[in-house]
Motif scaffolding. Structure first.
Motif: not given
Length: 306
Positions: A4-8, A187-192
């Motif tokens: 899944l794509p990261t939010p960023d 963990f916002k900067g990481l791929d889920p």
């Protein structure tokens, strides 16, 4: 399994329709976990069942990470966060609920399990204040819990208070889940997939030695049904569900993500109606409506109503 794509990597404002659909999928996956667990623990002790769940799910996600040509973070500070997330989101709540549900009736357990949004709301309001919480979310939290009680049956409330120790363990587990949803924002900067895999592997490291010492799994003779239930729980209700969970924490927020606790109940009712021929009582219909309204109030921003 595709990542899944990261939010960023997406636009700053995610497509709310997609996120709500994923929230529904997450609720379905975790709603199914109760059936998997019920079948699995018939021939596999709860501790070993939970340890196997984290081991298989973590290994699957690790394989997916390697297949994508990525690697887990090597920063010790990140792994400390993975360890804390594992304690909050799997080790403590999984163990507490497995122990408590040996004596707590299903109705009371379901209602107590549905209190996660309440604790997430209160922790956010009183302590962290990391996202906006107002009267709409408060009303949504209360409406969702009220709808859950109506769906399960108001008689289930009578059972609350009879076994305070076991029911307290379930409440403590829901507090852990609420804390996990809020802490997961670090963990916002990481791929889920990274915190999902890292926390599950940390959970395995904690649970597996205890399982080996207490249950001696090599002496067990699990049935084929229990093994299939373990596989379904690990692949769908853990590996896939955890990736969706960490994505949603970043895209819609921690309090809205906990709304899936309410959605599990009407999903279970719907499955019973469609597959088992069960009938809908008036209180169930009212409860489903209250849950839908509550989840909408918790997840849909007021500015998007237009």
């Amino acid at each position: 399994m595709t990542s899944l794509p990261t939010p960023d990597a997406r636009a700053s404002r995610p497509d709310l329709r997609v996120e709500l659909a994923l929230l529904l999928v997450l609720a379905t996956l975790w709603g199914a976990s109760y059936s998997f667990i019920r079948i699995g623990v018939e021939t596999i002790p709860p501790l070993t069942f939970i340890a196997s769940r984290t081991l298989i799910a973590g290994s699957i996600l690790l394989a997916v990470i390697r297949w994508r040509g990525l690697s887990l973070p090597r920063d010790g500070a990140v792994w400390k966060r993975f360890l804390l997330q594992a304690c909050l989101n799997s080790v403590l709540p999984f163990t507490l609920i497995a122990w408590a549900e040996q004596t707590v009736d299903a109705g009371s357990a379901a209602i107590l399990n549905a209190t996660t949004p309440i604790f997430a709301f209160l922790i956010t309001l009183l302590l962290t204040r990391h996202e906006a919480v107002g009267w709409r979310k408060a009303a949504g939290v209360l409406a969702g819990l009220g709808g859950t009680v109506l769906i399960i049956g108001t008689g289930a409330v009578d059972g609350i208070g009879r076994d305070l120790l076991a029911q307290g363990a379930i409440v403590l587990a829901t507090v852990c889940y609420a804390g996990a949803a809020i802490f997961g924002r670090v963990f916002k900067g990481l791929d889920p997939i990274m915190p999902a895999a890292g926390s599950l592997l940390c959970g395995t490291a904690l649970l597996l030695p205890v399982s080996l010492a207490v249950d001696r799994p090599w002496t067990l003779s699990p049935s084929p049904d229990s093994l299939l239930a373990l596989a379904g729980l690990s692949v769908f209700s853990t590996a896939l569900a955890f990736v969706l969970y960490f994505r949603l924490v970043h895209t819609i927020g921690s309090v809205p993500t906990t709304a899936q606790a309410y959605l599990r109940v009407p999903i279970g009712v719907g499955i019973g109606v469609l597959m088992l021929g069960e009938t809908l009582e008036p209180t169930m219909l009212a409860g489903c409506a209250a849950v839908v309204l509550g989840v909408a109030a918790m997840t849909i921003p007021a500015r998007s109503r237009s």
